[in-house]
Design a protein around this motif. Structure first.
Motif, mmCIF file in Angstrom:
data_model
loop_
_atom_site.group_PDB
_atom_site.id
_atom_site.type_symbol
_atom_site.label_atom_id
_atom_site.label_comp_id
_atom_site.label_asym_id
_atom_site.label_seq_id
_atom_site.Cartn_x
_atom_site.Cartn_y
_atom_site.Cartn_z
ATOM 1 N N LEU A 202 0.848 -1.185 0.000
ATOM 2 C CA LEU A 202 0.000 0.000 0.000
ATOM 3 C C LEU A 202 0.886 1.238 0.000
ATOM 4 O O LEU A 202 1.859 1.312 0.758
ATOM 5 C CB LEU A 202 -0.906 0.021 1.237
ATOM 6 N N VAL A 203 0.550 2.200 -0.868
ATOM 7 C CA VAL A 203 1.352 3.416 -0.983
ATOM 8 C C VAL A 203 0.467 4.639 -0.794
ATOM 9 O O VAL A 203 -0.764 4.560 -0.900
ATOM 10 C CB VAL A 203 2.042 3.489 -2.373
ATOM 11 N N ASP A 204 1.119 5.777 -0.507
ATOM 12 C CA ASP A 204 0.358 7.017 -0.421
ATOM 13 C C ASP A 204 0.234 7.620 -1.820
ATOM 14 O O ASP A 204 0.656 7.020 -2.813
ATOM 15 C CB ASP A 204 1.007 7.993 0.555
ATOM 16 N N GLU A 205 -0.339 8.804 -1.914
ATOM 17 C CA GLU A 205 -0.575 9.413 -3.224
ATOM 18 C C GLU A 205 0.714 9.780 -3.946
ATOM 19 O O GLU A 205 0.709 10.019 -5.153
ATOM 20 C CB GLU A 205 -1.452 10.652 -3.078
ATOM 21 N N ASN A 206 1.834 9.783 -3.230
ATOM 22 C CA ASN A 206 3.130 10.059 -3.855
ATOM 23 C C ASN A 206 3.879 8.798 -4.252
ATOM 24 O O ASN A 206 5.001 8.871 -4.755
ATOM 25 C CB ASN A 206 4.000 10.887 -2.898
ATOM 26 N N GLY A 207 3.253 7.634 -3.979
ATOM 27 C CA GLY A 207 3.876 6.369 -4.349
ATOM 28 C C GLY A 207 4.814 5.809 -3.299
ATOM 29 O O GLY A 207 5.523 4.828 -3.561
ATOM 30 N N THR A 208 4.816 6.372 -2.103
ATOM 31 C CA THR A 208 5.687 5.887 -1.028
ATOM 32 C C THR A 208 5.045 4.690 -0.339
ATOM 33 O O THR A 208 3.912 4.791 0.165
ATOM 34 C CB THR A 208 5.936 6.997 0.013
#
Length: 323
Positions: A202-208
């Motif tokens: 699972l990533v945040d909206e920045n792809g982290t």
């Protein structure tokens, strides 16, 4: 420097809407992309990354490179996919096998053979379009393939035996669809079982990357299963009564050898519309609320909190559900 007004990594259409996703997938799954040679595809990949890195200016080939790259290379690994497993091969591959299943449904041998052929094709498509961050072993792959094929054959033979004495012969034409629907419910979860066992990233909206989730994996796989059934449903449910009616005409009775090709062509017409439609029903970049993790996966939620390092965790996390 490349024209930065065009971000080659972003879709050309708004994927937050069904229509935008439909246009995107109609573009990416264009069957003509299957005709591109490996050399063309690798050249497209090279141009794609060259433009992305600002080394090549915008030109007439940039959009074609984007189309070929996104249709042939896996979004997680960047590896070239097997041509028969690509979603751009769903129309030509699916129309041939589906047409044959609908045509040759009367004998048990034909039913078994074409269900085996269909599940072999589906297994390849499912494996090719999996979430590659959760690798599957050869043993798991074999189990998934054998189980799905067995489910398809048992369902097909069972339905055929159950319905053979019914007064309406049209019902027998729906045996292939019943078998395909049942097999999809087995094939896809088994082919992607590692996602259910280990969880998906699972990533945040920045792809982290922030954590992993089994619940998210179950959500993504469920959506893919529903999409695949919807993809084949119109052709396999609407064509039987059409063909049953056409076969009452004398012309059709004189050209029985063409019944198979006619069904293949009609299946192709349905799939041309339904492949992008089914892919567009659910967003490929699927989301899950962090509150869901807190409720159902406390360990994943704790890992999320740790990775946020004291900051407020995002309300939504994202993952690639596959196709």
């Amino acid at each position: 420097m490349a024209d930065k007004t065009f971000d080659i990594e972003k879709p050309l259409w708004d994927l937050s809407t069904f229509y935008g996703r439909w246009r995107h997938f109609a573009w990416v799954t264009d069957p003509r992309s299957c005709l591109a040679s490996d050399q063309e595809l690798h050249d497209a990949k090279k141009l794609y990354h060259s433009y992305k890195n600002g080394q090549t200016p915008m030109n007439d080939q940039t959009l074609r490179a984007k189309k070929l790259y996104e249709s042939a290379f896996h979004p997680d690994t960047g590896e070239l996919q097997n041509v028969f497993g690509r979603m751009s091969c769903q129309v030509p591959g699916g129309m041939a096998i589906t047409g044959a299943m609908l045509q040759f449904y009367k004998t048990t041998g034909a039913v078994v053979f074409w269900q085996w052929a269909n599940q072999s094709f589906n297994a390849l498509v499912n494996y090719t379009n999996r979430n590659a961050n959760c690798p599957i072993t050869t043993s798991q792959l074999t189990t998934a393939y054998v189980s799905a094929t067995a489910a398809a054959m048992v369902t097909a033979i069972g339905c055929k035996s159950l319905w053979k004495n019914l007064s309406n012969p049209l019902i027998a034409r729906y045996v292939p669809f019943a078998a395909v629907a049942a097999a999809n419910c087995v094939n896809i979860p088994l082919m992607r079982q590692n996602e259910l066992i280990e969880g998906v990233d699972l990533v945040d909206e920045n792809g982290t990357k922030l954590t992993q989730s089994k619940v998210a994996a179950a959500k993504g796989i469920s959506q893919v299963t529903v999409s695949r059934i919807i993809m084949c449903a119109p052709g396999m449910c609407i064509l039987p009564p059409i063909m049953a009616k056409l076969e009452t005409y004398k012309l059709m009775q004189r050209i029985k050898v063409l019944h198979g090709p006619i069904q293949v062509i009609l299946c192709g017409c349905f799939l041309t519309i339904m492949v992008p439609t089914a892919c567009a029903i659910f967003p490929q970049n699927c989301s899950i609320e962090t509150s869901t993790l807190k409720k159902w996966e406390p360990e994943s939620y704790e890992k999320l909190i740790d990775n946020c390092k004291g900051e407020e965790p995002p309300k939504y996390l994202y993952f690639n559900k596959g196709l």
